[in-house]
Design an enzyme around this catalytic site. Sequence first.
Site, short mmCIF file in Angstrom:
data_model
loop_
_atom_site.label_atom_id
_atom_site.label_comp_id
_atom_site.label_asym_id
_atom_site.label_seq_id
_atom_site.Cartn_x
_atom_site.Cartn_y
_atom_site.Cartn_z
N ASP A 76 0.81 -1.21 0.00
CA ASP A 76 0.00 0.00 0.00
C ASP A 76 0.85 1.27 0.00
O ASP A 76 2.00 1.27 0.45
CB ASP A 76 -0.88 0.05 1.25
CG ASP A 76 -2.03 -0.94 1.23
OD1 ASP A 76 -2.06 -1.79 0.33
OD2 ASP A 76 -2.88 -0.85 2.13
N HIS A 221 3.65 -2.40 3.06
CA HIS A 221 3.67 -1.05 2.50
C HIS A 221 4.97 -0.82 1.73
O HIS A 221 6.02 -1.34 2.12
CB HIS A 221 3.56 0.00 3.61
CG HIS A 221 2.25 -0.03 4.35
ND1 HIS A 221 2.00 -0.94 5.36
CD2 HIS A 221 1.13 0.71 4.20
CE1 HIS A 221 0.77 -0.75 5.82
NE2 HIS A 221 0.22 0.24 5.14
#
Length: 267
Positions: A76, A221
């Site tokens: 992400d 992430h």
Amino acid sequence: MLSRRAVLRTAAAGAVGVLAGAVGAREIPHRLGLDRPPVAGGYAAAADVLDSVRHASVAVRYYVETTEPLVAFTFDDGPAPHWTPMVLDALDAAGVPATFFMVGSQLERNADLVRGRMDRHAIGNHTWAHDDLATLDLNGVLRSLQRTEDEIKRQFGRPVSLLRPPFGHIGGSTLLAADRMGYDVVLWSKAMREKMYHNDPAGQALDIVESVRPGSIILAHDEGDDRRLVTIRGLAAMFDGLRKRGFRMVTVPELIASATAAGSGKQ
């Protein structure tokens, strides 16, 4: 002589001070209700705008029900200069596909980092500016998602079918927007625990390898502070450990498709 307004201000300040001493400054917004999204915003019921409903339901996935040893890694918040190239290098070295939930403004700024490197990977919508969709009304959610989808199409020429709301926050308007735009909402069943395993990539890798189940969706992430290095440095060990357990890494669309095929009796 103090005015009535000044007295009230002083009393209010004193009350807040007492509250801060009793519960701590971080609890004040919650106790005063300042952290609650507006009722007419993200938490509004679908019935408020029934004309926007196009389907009877919207898929929200934490994982995929399957008996096949498949797992999907997701990243992400990127693309970003610090970590996205390192993540892509690790994926390339291991021949692993992943799913990147991109922030539109990040893609606009950093498209050169991922151009020509996304062929094996899937791309999902993660809003334009990492917006908390649960605090927005339907039009606000649609603007953020449409702008991001347009940027993904402009850079990669591919359709978008997946949405991950930032923070995993989902309000009624988020679901309405997902319905209108034809998105599956994808959350996760296992997240990297970078604070717990700070400076311990081997520990983070072992945590992932031992906890993954068939159909797991893993949250990581490729943007943020240097805690991300714990994950990135452990990726090779995660991939190797999961393969030794018999797992195969796939994209989220591939994971969904495998469960759909199994459920329909297809081989």
